[in-house]
Design a protein around this motif. Structure first.
Motif, PDB file in Angstrom:
ATOM      1  N   ALA A  31     -12.981  35.513  42.816  1.00 44.05           N
ATOM      2  CA  ALA A  31     -11.631  35.605  43.378  1.00 44.05           C
ATOM      3  C   ALA A  31     -10.573  35.432  42.287  1.00 44.05           C
ATOM      4  O   ALA A  31      -9.544  36.113  42.314  1.00 44.05           O
ATOM      5  CB  ALA A  31     -11.446  34.565  44.470  1.00 44.05           C
ATOM      6  N   ASP A  32     -10.824  34.559  41.337  1.00 41.37           N
ATOM      7  CA  ASP A  32      -9.875  34.350  40.236  1.00 41.37           C
ATOM      8  C   ASP A  32      -9.743  35.575  39.345  1.00 41.37           C
ATOM      9  O   ASP A  32      -8.716  35.781  38.702  1.00 41.37           O
ATOM     10  CB  ASP A  32     -10.303  33.164  39.366  1.00 41.37           C
ATOM     11  N   ASN A  33     -10.797  36.409  39.309  1.00 43.15           N
ATOM     12  CA  ASN A  33     -10.791  37.589  38.450  1.00 43.15           C
ATOM     13  C   ASN A  33     -10.544  38.888  39.217  1.00 43.15           C
ATOM     14  O   ASN A  33     -10.837  39.973  38.721  1.00 43.15           O
ATOM     15  CB  ASN A  33     -12.106  37.679  37.671  1.00 43.15           C
ATOM     16  N   GLY A  34     -10.061  38.804  40.431  1.00 45.36           N
ATOM     17  CA  GLY A  34      -9.668  39.999  41.171  1.00 45.36           C
ATOM     18  C   GLY A  34     -10.728  40.589  42.070  1.00 45.36           C
ATOM     19  O   GLY A  34     -10.563  41.695  42.578  1.00 45.36           O
ATOM     20  N   GLY A  35     -11.807  39.892  42.317  1.00 43.95           N
ATOM     21  CA  GLY A  35     -12.848  40.396  43.209  1.00 43.95           C
ATOM     22  C   GLY A  35     -12.933  39.553  44.454  1.00 43.95           C
ATOM     23  O   GLY A  35     -12.127  38.649  44.675  1.00 43.95           O
ATOM     24  N   LYS A  36     -13.908  39.865  45.300  1.00 49.06           N
ATOM     25  CA  LYS A  36     -14.099  39.036  46.492  1.00 49.06           C
ATOM     26  C   LYS A  36     -15.568  38.984  46.860  1.00 49.06           C
ATOM     27  O   LYS A  36     -16.333  39.919  46.596  1.00 49.06           O
ATOM     28  CB  LYS A  36     -13.270  39.534  47.666  1.00 49.06           C
ATOM     29  N   LEU A  37     -15.931  37.867  47.445  1.00 51.26           N
ATOM     30  CA  LEU A  37     -17.275  37.652  47.937  1.00 51.26           C
ATOM     31  C   LEU A  37     -17.309  38.154  49.374  1.00 51.26           C
ATOM     32  O   LEU A  37     -16.698  37.566  50.260  1.00 51.26           O
ATOM     33  CB  LEU A  37     -17.612  36.161  47.855  1.00 51.26           C
ATOM     34  N   VAL A  38     -17.984  39.266  49.608  1.00 50.21           N
ATOM     35  CA  VAL A  38     -18.009  39.888  50.932  1.00 50.21           C
ATOM     36  C   VAL A  38     -18.867  39.074  51.890  1.00 50.21           C
ATOM     37  O   VAL A  38     -18.462  38.772  53.012  1.00 50.21           O
ATOM     38  CB  VAL A  38     -18.528  41.341  50.841  1.00 50.21           C
ATOM     39  N   GLU A  39     -20.064  38.715  51.445  1.00 56.36           N
ATOM     40  CA  GLU A  39     -20.997  37.990  52.302  1.00 56.36           C
ATOM     41  C   GLU A  39     -21.964  37.225  51.399  1.00 56.36           C
ATOM     42  O   GLU A  39     -22.214  37.628  50.266  1.00 56.36           O
ATOM     43  CB  GLU A  39     -21.777  38.994  53.166  1.00 56.36           C
ATOM     44  N   HIS A  40     -22.484  36.136  51.899  1.00 56.07           N
ATOM     45  CA  HIS A  40     -23.484  35.400  51.124  1.00 56.07           C
ATOM     46  C   HIS A  40     -24.523  34.816  52.061  1.00 56.07           C
ATOM     47  O   HIS A  40     -24.270  34.575  53.243  1.00 56.07           O
ATOM     48  CB  HIS A  40     -22.845  34.287  50.290  1.00 56.07           C
ATOM     49  N   ALA A  67     -16.032  43.787  43.555  1.00 51.79           N
ATOM     50  CA  ALA A  67     -15.257  43.284  42.422  1.00 51.79           C
ATOM     51  C   ALA A  67     -15.277  44.280  41.268  1.00 51.79           C
ATOM     52  O   ALA A  67     -16.208  45.084  41.152  1.00 51.79           O
ATOM     53  CB  ALA A  67     -15.840  41.960  41.951  1.00 51.79           C
ATOM     54  N   PRO A  68     -14.269  44.228  40.409  1.00 49.76           N
ATOM     55  CA  PRO A  68     -14.288  45.068  39.210  1.00 49.76           C
ATOM     56  C   PRO A  68     -15.366  44.586  38.232  1.00 49.76           C
ATOM     57  O   PRO A  68     -15.824  43.436  38.315  1.00 49.76           O
ATOM     58  CB  PRO A  68     -12.887  44.895  38.621  1.00 49.76           C
ATOM     59  N   ALA A  69     -15.753  45.457  37.335  1.00 52.99           N
ATOM     60  CA  ALA A  69     -16.828  45.143  36.395  1.00 52.99           C
ATOM     61  C   ALA A  69     -16.508  43.924  35.533  1.00 52.99           C
ATOM     62  O   ALA A  69     -17.396  43.123  35.222  1.00 52.99           O
ATOM     63  CB  ALA A  69     -17.124  46.352  35.510  1.00 52.99           C
ATOM     64  N   ALA A  70     -15.256  43.749  35.160  1.00 51.35           N
ATOM     65  CA  ALA A  70     -14.879  42.607  34.322  1.00 51.35           C
ATOM     66  C   ALA A  70     -15.128  41.285  35.047  1.00 51.35           C
ATOM     67  O   ALA A  70     -15.577  40.307  34.432  1.00 51.35           O
ATOM     68  CB  ALA A  70     -13.415  42.719  33.917  1.00 51.35           C
ATOM     69  N   ALA A  71     -14.859  41.244  36.341  1.00 49.50           N
ATOM     70  CA  ALA A  71     -15.092  40.023  37.120  1.00 49.50           C
ATOM     71  C   ALA A  71     -16.581  39.726  37.223  1.00 49.50           C
ATOM     72  O   ALA A  71     -17.006  38.564  37.130  1.00 49.50           O
ATOM     73  CB  ALA A  71     -14.483  40.158  38.511  1.00 49.50           C
ATOM     74  N   ILE A  72     -17.389  40.767  37.393  1.00 48.84           N
ATOM     75  CA  ILE A  72     -18.841  40.598  37.485  1.00 48.84           C
ATOM     76  C   ILE A  72     -19.393  40.090  36.154  1.00 48.84           C
ATOM     77  O   ILE A  72     -20.227  39.179  36.122  1.00 48.84           O
ATOM     78  CB  ILE A  72     -19.524  41.921  37.885  1.00 48.84           C
ATOM     79  N   GLN A  73     -18.913  40.655  35.059  1.00 45.38           N
ATOM     80  CA  GLN A  73     -19.375  40.207  33.739  1.00 45.38           C
ATOM     81  C   GLN A  73     -19.024  38.752  33.493  1.00 45.38           C
ATOM     82  O   GLN A  73     -19.835  37.997  32.952  1.00 45.38           O
ATOM     83  CB  GLN A  73     -18.775  41.088  32.648  1.00 45.38           C
ATOM     84  N   GLU A  74     -17.832  38.339  33.890  1.00 40.93           N
ATOM     85  CA  GLU A  74     -17.430  36.947  33.709  1.00 40.93           C
ATOM     86  C   GLU A  74     -18.284  36.020  34.576  1.00 40.93           C
ATOM     87  O   GLU A  74     -18.715  34.950  34.130  1.00 40.93           O
ATOM     88  CB  GLU A  74     -15.949  36.774  34.043  1.00 40.93           C
ATOM     89  N   MET A  75     -18.550  36.414  35.821  1.00 44.99           N
ATOM     90  CA  MET A  75     -19.374  35.592  36.697  1.00 44.99           C
ATOM     91  C   MET A  75     -20.793  35.467  36.145  1.00 44.99           C
ATOM     92  O   MET A  75     -21.362  34.373  36.113  1.00 44.99           O
ATOM     93  CB  MET A  75     -19.416  36.176  38.105  1.00 44.99           C
ATOM     94  N   GLU A  76     -21.375  36.575  35.688  1.00 42.61           N
ATOM     95  CA  GLU A  76     -22.721  36.538  35.117  1.00 42.61           C
ATOM     96  C   GLU A  76     -22.766  35.676  33.862  1.00 42.61           C
ATOM     97  O   GLU A  76     -23.722  34.940  33.639  1.00 42.61           O
ATOM     98  CB  GLU A  76     -23.209  37.942  34.789  1.00 42.61           C
ATOM     99  N   ARG A  77     -21.728  35.760  33.043  1.00 39.71           N
ATOM    100  CA  ARG A  77     -21.674  34.959  31.818  1.00 39.71           C
ATOM    101  C   ARG A  77     -21.688  33.473  32.168  1.00 39.71           C
ATOM    102  O   ARG A  77     -22.441  32.685  31.592  1.00 39.71           O
ATOM    103  CB  ARG A  77     -20.422  35.298  31.014  1.00 39.71           C
ATOM    104  N   LEU A  78     -20.880  33.099  33.150  1.00 41.82           N
ATOM    105  CA  LEU A  78     -20.828  31.705  33.560  1.00 41.82           C
ATOM    106  C   LEU A  78     -22.110  31.256  34.269  1.00 41.82           C
ATOM    107  O   LEU A  78     -22.504  30.092  34.167  1.00 41.82           O
ATOM    108  CB  LEU A  78     -19.611  31.454  34.443  1.00 41.82           C
TER     109      LEU A  78
END
Length: 118
Positions: A31-40, A67-78
């Motif tokens: 959410a901080d990087n412009g994406g959203k969690l649809v379901e979990h 989410a955009p690719a940049a948000a996914i990359q940041e989440m995976e990195r973390l």
């Protein structure tokens, strides 16, 4: 925005609330990087086929994201840096499947298995 599905395994010595807290934590990062969690979905503790970091079991979680690719990359990195997360799998999909995943369905609700060929 592109659609993704993620499965991650966290350490077995976490409590259920801590494991579910990881889902919320990584959803907030998206959410901080412009994406959203649809379901979990939290799949619970499952036994793995082989040991990972000296653990036989792990907490499994499944995320559907938009989410955009940049948000996914940041989440995976973390996720890779987080000490409680052992493995991460991310897949880009064309559309999210409706309803619960196969792991969450009861055996009765699943489709019939095909017969094996001789």
């Amino acid at each position: 925005m592109p659609l993704y599905e993620h499965v991650f395994i966290s350490r077995q010595d976490l409590s259920n609330t801590q494991a579910e807290g990881l889902i919320e934590h990584f959803g907030a990062i998206l959410a901080d990087n412009g994406g959203k969690l649809v379901e979990h979905e939290y799949w619970g503790i499952k036994t793995m086929a082989y040991k990972i970091n000296k653990n036989r079991k792990g907490h499994y979680a499944f995320l559907k994201t938009d989410a955009p690719a940049a948000a996914i990359q940041e989440m995976e990195r973390l996720m890779r840096l987080h000490e409680d997360v052992m493995r991460v799998l991310t897949i880009k999909v064309d559309e999210h499947a409706e309803g619960p995943s196969v792991q969450m369905q009861k055996r009765d609700e699943r489709g019939e298995r095909r017969e094996r060929r001789p």
